[in-house]
Design a protein around this motif. Structure first.
Motif, mmCIF file in Angstrom:
data_model
loop_
_atom_site.group_PDB
_atom_site.id
_atom_site.type_symbol
_atom_site.label_atom_id
_atom_site.label_comp_id
_atom_site.label_asym_id
_atom_site.label_seq_id
_atom_site.Cartn_x
_atom_site.Cartn_y
_atom_site.Cartn_z
ATOM 1 N N ALA A 64 2.310 6.872 -6.535
ATOM 2 C CA ALA A 64 1.291 7.886 -6.813
ATOM 3 C C ALA A 64 1.863 9.281 -6.582
ATOM 4 O O ALA A 64 1.695 10.182 -7.411
ATOM 5 C CB ALA A 64 0.059 7.657 -5.936
ATOM 6 N N ARG A 74 2.563 1.715 -3.358
ATOM 7 C CA ARG A 74 1.639 2.274 -4.341
ATOM 8 C C ARG A 74 1.477 3.776 -4.107
ATOM 9 O O ARG A 74 1.488 4.580 -5.039
ATOM 10 C CB ARG A 74 0.293 1.560 -4.225
ATOM 11 N N ALA A 75 1.355 4.138 -2.830
ATOM 12 C CA ALA A 75 1.210 5.553 -2.505
ATOM 13 C C ALA A 75 2.445 6.334 -2.947
ATOM 14 O O ALA A 75 2.336 7.438 -3.488
ATOM 15 C CB ALA A 75 0.969 5.726 -1.011
ATOM 16 N N ARG A 132 0.819 -1.195 0.000
ATOM 17 C CA ARG A 132 0.000 0.000 0.000
ATOM 18 C C ARG A 132 0.869 1.268 0.000
ATOM 19 O O ARG A 132 0.633 2.213 -0.745
ATOM 20 C CB ARG A 132 -0.881 -0.012 1.260
ATOM 21 N N GLN A 185 -0.068 16.403 -6.223
ATOM 22 C CA GLN A 185 -1.327 17.076 -5.889
ATOM 23 C C GLN A 185 -2.484 16.102 -5.855
ATOM 24 O O GLN A 185 -3.317 16.130 -4.953
ATOM 25 C CB GLN A 185 -1.607 18.119 -6.952
ATOM 26 N N ALA A 186 -2.525 15.241 -6.875
ATOM 27 C CA ALA A 186 -3.582 14.242 -6.907
ATOM 28 C C ALA A 186 -3.448 13.308 -5.714
ATOM 29 O O ALA A 186 -4.436 12.887 -5.121
ATOM 30 C CB ALA A 186 -3.530 13.456 -8.212
ATOM 31 N N ALA A 187 -2.197 13.006 -5.340
ATOM 32 C CA ALA A 187 -1.983 12.155 -4.179
ATOM 33 C C ALA A 187 -2.564 12.819 -2.932
ATOM 34 O O ALA A 187 -3.239 12.187 -2.126
ATOM 35 C CB ALA A 187 -0.490 11.880 -3.995
ATOM 36 N N LEU A 188 -2.328 14.119 -2.800
ATOM 37 C CA LEU A 188 -2.915 14.859 -1.684
ATOM 38 C C LEU A 188 -4.437 14.767 -1.721
ATOM 39 O O LEU A 188 -5.084 14.591 -0.700
ATOM 40 C CB LEU A 188 -2.527 16.334 -1.794
ATOM 41 N N SER A 189 -4.987 14.898 -2.926
ATOM 42 C CA SER A 189 -6.446 14.968 -3.044
ATOM 43 C C SER A 189 -7.125 13.670 -2.615
ATOM 44 O O SER A 189 -8.263 13.692 -2.173
ATOM 45 C CB SER A 189 -6.867 15.338 -4.467
ATOM 46 N N VAL A 190 -6.441 12.533 -2.757
ATOM 47 C CA VAL A 190 -7.061 11.304 -2.270
ATOM 48 C C VAL A 190 -6.686 11.009 -0.820
ATOM 49 O O VAL A 190 -7.044 9.979 -0.276
ATOM 50 C CB VAL A 190 -6.728 10.069 -3.147
ATOM 51 N N GLY A 191 -5.945 11.940 -0.221
ATOM 52 C CA GLY A 191 -5.676 11.810 1.209
ATOM 53 C C GLY A 191 -4.376 11.131 1.555
ATOM 54 O O GLY A 191 -4.160 10.739 2.691
ATOM 55 N N ILE A 192 -3.472 10.967 0.580
ATOM 56 C CA ILE A 192 -2.165 10.397 0.891
ATOM 57 C C ILE A 192 -1.340 11.480 1.579
ATOM 58 O O ILE A 192 -1.156 12.554 1.023
ATOM 59 C CB ILE A 192 -1.449 9.916 -0.389
ATOM 60 N N PRO A 193 -0.867 11.251 2.805
ATOM 61 C CA PRO A 193 -0.114 12.289 3.505
ATOM 62 C C PRO A 193 1.323 12.343 2.983
ATOM 63 O O PRO A 193 2.098 11.416 3.208
ATOM 64 C CB PRO A 193 -0.150 11.842 4.964
ATOM 65 N N ASP A 232 4.052 10.323 -9.386
ATOM 66 C CA ASP A 232 3.346 10.705 -10.606
ATOM 67 C C ASP A 232 2.721 12.088 -10.502
ATOM 68 O O ASP A 232 2.775 12.877 -11.432
ATOM 69 C CB ASP A 232 2.226 9.698 -10.902
ATOM 70 N N ASP A 233 2.066 12.372 -9.393
ATOM 71 C CA ASP A 233 1.272 13.594 -9.291
ATOM 72 C C ASP A 233 1.009 13.856 -7.812
ATOM 73 O O ASP A 233 0.095 13.286 -7.230
ATOM 74 C CB ASP A 233 -0.050 13.382 -10.049
#
Ligand SMILES: Nc1ncnc2c1ncn2[C@@H]1O[C@H](COP(=O)(O)OP(=O)(O)OP(=O)(O)O)[C@@H](O)[C@H]1O
Ligand SMILES: [Mg+2]
Lengths: 281, 311
Positions: free
Chosen positions: B187, B183-184, B180, B193-201, B190-191
């Motif tokens: 992520a 994968r994070a 997990r 900001q998008a990682a932030l948006s799904v809640g990845i700290p 790759d991006d």
């Protein structure tokens, strides 16, 4: 699920809103004032459209709600955001995701080198309810977006725009949200695909009881699928109301739907005229 | 000894040392993926880690009263060195990465240069600047079994080091492919900001990745230190990793592995087969020349991720 024609946003707000944005002021880079007191609310189980031209502040509003603003040197300087009765304007995006609100960013922002399925699974990053539950959500997302199931092993960067938009929405759904903040889901997509996506939004809203706040330039499609609408101009809300009424409003028709009584005007004319005209809030 | 046997012997030696290069390069790749920066301080971290280990080993008998030849001492020193690397990772995230979030990559790169000097200074300030030996208990002697069966001379130490490196590299590659957190991390790469948006700290991912890079630095520091002594020259391992990264691509884990093997094998082969013609010393410049040639042909590296235009 259409509302009784008499209900106004205020009346619904009194009945308890899922999201309440109050008099929000946002400044970028310490100097650029972009939102000048935006208030809106999303009642539980509703779809609310946030309309406005380029640069009106739609994305900024969504980012201020989701907390993504801080990563872009933006700052909420006044006002408040309440989600499910909690003040959330100091939370990190991750904390808000855990509370149940997820933003789907403008431009989709899939993880290009991850497969579609890996993209979806990143959406469940904040969840702590175990593998089985996550797999159940995955099955649900594939149910709503069968196209994603066919492409589950493809790198997201190589899938079509429509598939990427579905992937981005599906990824957000993997967090089990109560509220999705959708930023321009129709951007750059063929009308057919847009209809497909909005149909899924409606179904999700009715069957999974997910509420939506969707920012759109495509006012026609947005109002057709929303319960309420707000019109932003220059960082202010200049109009709000039941979606059907907004869609029937002459000004909205003229400026956003391109259906002026006196015949179609070019976009340029509209912009020029708009600059002089002031709506009364 | 036949010509072919000799070739095989040189190749084996090269591939074994290549695994070690792969390990060092992996430290860079992980940080490049997570923080988007070439971590100039990786070499300093290798030095710091090895020095902390031998430093603790020296001082521990006095601190704890344990006998100087106690096995417990080795484990304690290892644990302390590991803890030091973990603390370093946390401090870097808090004091360097967090304040510099949203800054352009060049700024961050400059910060890692500063960091490198700071860590070197810290290491020498705490433990002193003299060269120390490091004994891992594995002799640098030919493996009898290999010698008997194939007639090749393969160093026991090289084999041990390669085994450790291979295990670590494989473990990390699997971790980042299938877990997990892995994968994070991809992520975020790759991006973010998008990682932030799904809640990845982001901060947590940074801490984890820098801690892993610290661990990798410790392992490579111990192996290199055991071979060449624990000294300031360990900081140049960073330079050794550069051709590997150019060959393999800055953001590819398999690239680091294959790049490391290519660099290891080719430098040894070049030393043996080209060396006599030009008077030796080929080993030290050959990887860089290879990397330069490679830059001209395939700048993104063997496994480097081509930029996806279709977004
Ligand atoms: N990171 C930023 N720094 C400075 N100014 C910004 C930043 N992001 C947006 N702005 C400015 O804020 C204003 C509102 O932008 P925003 O993206 O919210 O508009 P929008 O309504 O979403 O427009 P669009 O329909 O083009 O997406 C614009 O004038 C824009 O230039
Ligand atoms: Mg926008």
């Amino acid at each position: 699920m259409s509302l009784p024609a008499s209900s106004t946003p205020e009346q619904v707000r009194a009945g308890g809103a899922l999201l309440d944005v109050n008099n929000l002021e946002v400044i970028y880079d310490h100097v650029i004032l972009v939102l000048k007191g935006v208030s809106l609310s999303v009642p539980k189980g509703r779809v609310v459209a946030l309309l406005g031209a380029n640069g009106a502040g739609k994305s900024t509003t969504l980012k201020a709600i989701s907390g993504l603003l801080r990563a872009e040197r933006g700052e909420v300087t006044k006002g408040s955001v309440e989600f499910k009765g909690h003040r959330v304007d100091r939370l990190t995006p991750g904390e808000l995701v855990r509370l149940g609100a997820v933003q789907v960013m403008e431009g989709r922002h899939c993880f290009g080198h991850l497969t579609i399925e890996e993209n979806l699974l990143t959406g469940a990053h904040t969840r702590r309810d175990g593998h089985a539950q996550v797999q159940r959500s995955l099955a649900m997302v594939y149910d709503y977006f069968p196209r994603l199931k066919d492409k589950r092993g493809t790198q997201a960067g190589y899938s079509s725009g429509g598939e990427q938009q579905m992937c981005a929405i599906g990824r957000a759904l993997m967090a089990n949200p109560e509220l999705l903040l959708l930023d321009e889901p129709s951007m750059g997509l063929a009308p057919q695909v847009v209809d497909e996506i909005f149909a899924i939004v409606r179904t999700l809203n009715q069957r999974e009881c997910v509420s939506f706040l969707l920012a759109e330039q495509n006012a026609m499609v947005a109002l057709r699928n929303a319960d309420f609408g707000y019109v932003l101009e220059n960082g202010r809300v200049v109009m709000e109301g039941v979606a059907a009424e907004l869609a029937a409003n002459e000004d909205v028709k003229e400026f956003y739907l391109g259906l002026a009584a006196a015949g179609r005007k070019s976009y340029r004319d509209i912009k020029h005229y708009r600059r002089r005209k002031r709506w009364l809030a | 000894m036949s010509e072919l046997q000799f070739f095989a012997e040189v190749l084996t030696g090269g591939l074994l040392s290549g695994l070690l290069y792969a390990l060092v390069a992996l430290g860079f790749v992980l940080i490049y993926k997570a923080s988007g920066v070439f971590n100039f301080a990786q070499g300093a971290m290798v030095f710091f880690a090895a020095l902390t280990y031998v430093g603790c080993l020296e001082k521990l008998p006095r601190w704890t009263g344990l006998a100087a030849d106690s096995v417990l001492l080795v484990w304690l020193a290892l644990l302390l060195a590991l803890a030091a690397m973990l603390l370093l990772a946390l401090a870097i995230e808090r004091l360097v990465l967090r304040p510099l979030v949203n800054q352009p990559p060049q700024t961050l790169f400059m910060a890692t240069i500063g960091l490198a000097y700071f860590i070197e200074g810290l290491a020498q300030g705490v433990w002193g600047a003299n060269v120390r030996g490091l004994e891992l208990g594995i002799q640098d002697v030919p493996m009898d079994w290999v010698l008997d069966h194939t007639g090749m001379i393969v160093s026991r130490f090289d084999l041990f080091a390669a085994g450790v490196a291979a295990t670590l590299v494989t473990g990390l590659a699997l971790f980042f492919r299938h877990s997990r957190v892995g994968r994070a991390l991809r992520a975020v790469a790759d991006d973010h900001q998008a990682a932030l948006s799904v809640g990845i700290p982001l901060a947590t991912i940074w801490r984890i990745v820098w801690a892993i890079a610290g661990f990798v630095a410790l392992v490579s520091g111990l192996i290199w230190g055991a071979r060449n002594g624990v000294q300031f020259a360990l900081t140049y391992t960073a330079l050794k990793a550069l051709p590997v990264l150019i060959l393999g691509g800055f953001e590819s884990v398999p690239g680091a592995i294959v790049g490391g093997l290519i660099v290891g094998a080719s430098e040894k082969l070049a030393e043996v087969y080209i060396g006599p013609w030009v008077g030796g010393g080929v080993e030290s410049w050959f990887p860089y020349m290879l990397a330069l040639l490679f830059l001209l042909i395939r700048p993104e590296g063997l496994f480097g991720e081509k930029h996806m235009d279709r977004v």
